[in-house]
Scaffold this motif. Structure first.
Motif, PDB file in Angstrom:
ATOM      1  N   ILE A 172       0.838  -1.205   0.000  1.00  0.00           N
ATOM      2  CA  ILE A 172       0.000   0.000   0.000  1.00  0.00           C
ATOM      3  C   ILE A 172       0.871   1.253   0.000  1.00  0.00           C
ATOM      4  O   ILE A 172       0.637   2.190  -0.775  1.00  0.00           O
ATOM      5  CB  ILE A 172      -0.974   0.000   1.201  1.00  0.00           C
ATOM      6  N   ALA A 173       1.897   1.269   0.844  1.00  0.00           N
ATOM      7  CA  ALA A 173       2.769   2.447   0.934  1.00  0.00           C
ATOM      8  C   ALA A 173       3.497   2.689  -0.380  1.00  0.00           C
ATOM      9  O   ALA A 173       3.582   3.830  -0.851  1.00  0.00           O
ATOM     10  CB  ALA A 173       3.759   2.277   2.078  1.00  0.00           C
ATOM     11  N   ASN A 174       4.023   1.626  -0.984  1.00  0.00           N
ATOM     12  CA  ASN A 174       4.790   1.786  -2.227  1.00  0.00           C
ATOM     13  C   ASN A 174       3.901   2.119  -3.413  1.00  0.00           C
ATOM     14  O   ASN A 174       4.217   3.024  -4.193  1.00  0.00           O
ATOM     15  CB  ASN A 174       5.608   0.521  -2.517  1.00  0.00           C
ATOM     16  N   GLU A 175       2.817   1.403  -3.575  1.00  0.00           N
ATOM     17  CA  GLU A 175       1.965   1.602  -4.746  1.00  0.00           C
ATOM     18  C   GLU A 175       1.205   2.927  -4.710  1.00  0.00           C
ATOM     19  O   GLU A 175       0.986   3.540  -5.753  1.00  0.00           O
ATOM     20  CB  GLU A 175       0.978   0.438  -4.896  1.00  0.00           C
ATOM     21  N   LEU A 176       0.809   3.352  -3.542  1.00  0.00           N
ATOM     22  CA  LEU A 176       0.059   4.608  -3.439  1.00  0.00           C
ATOM     23  C   LEU A 176       0.940   5.779  -3.026  1.00  0.00           C
ATOM     24  O   LEU A 176       0.440   6.886  -2.821  1.00  0.00           O
ATOM     25  CB  LEU A 176      -1.105   4.446  -2.453  1.00  0.00           C
ATOM     26  N   GLU A 177       2.239   5.504  -2.911  1.00  0.00           N
ATOM     27  CA  GLU A 177       3.222   6.523  -2.538  1.00  0.00           C
ATOM     28  C   GLU A 177       2.811   7.254  -1.255  1.00  0.00           C
ATOM     29  O   GLU A 177       2.691   8.481  -1.212  1.00  0.00           O
ATOM     30  CB  GLU A 177       3.442   7.504  -3.682  1.00  0.00           C
ATOM     31  N   LEU A 178       2.600   6.445  -0.225  1.00  0.00           N
ATOM     32  CA  LEU A 178       2.215   6.970   1.087  1.00  0.00           C
ATOM     33  C   LEU A 178       3.284   6.639   2.103  1.00  0.00           C
ATOM     34  O   LEU A 178       4.093   5.734   1.915  1.00  0.00           O
ATOM     35  CB  LEU A 178       0.913   6.315   1.567  1.00  0.00           C
TER      36      LEU A 178
END
Length: 104
Positions: free
Chosen positions: A73-79
């Motif tokens: 989630i963090a990598n794909e949504l750049e969060l």
């Protein structure tokens, strides 16, 4: 008779002035009481909010999440990972629901 009448008027004026003064003091005391009650109510409400927040944080901390889901989630949504983890916990570890929420 005239002196007695003047004394009577003077006493009446003094009595009215004293009544105004005591009414003012009583009003201030009542206002002070109201302020104290309001402050106590605010403090109780703030404490209840704080306790509710602590309970919510405990509930979220107890949710089991997959660290791989956090990374995805963090990598794909750049969060930030903390945001991804928090959202995942809020959605009870359901990665799909967390992603849908973040994409809205």
């Amino acid at each position: 008779m005239e002196v007695v009448e003047e004394d009577s008027k003077d006493l009446q004026q003094q009595s009215k002035a004293l009544d105004k003064l005591t009414d003012h003091v009583e009003d201030r005391q009542l206002n002070s009481l109201r302020v104290q009650e309001a402050m106590a109510s605010i403090a109780a409400s703030a404490e209840a909010d704080w306790n509710a927040m602590k309970m919510r944080e405990k509930e979220l901390a107890a949710v089991k999440i997959n660290p791989a889901d956090v990374d995805i989630i963090a990598n794909e949504l750049e969060l930030d990972k903390k945001v991804a983890e928090r959202t995942l916990r809020e959605h009870k570890g359901d990665a799909v629901a967390a992603i849908r929420f973040l994409l809205r």
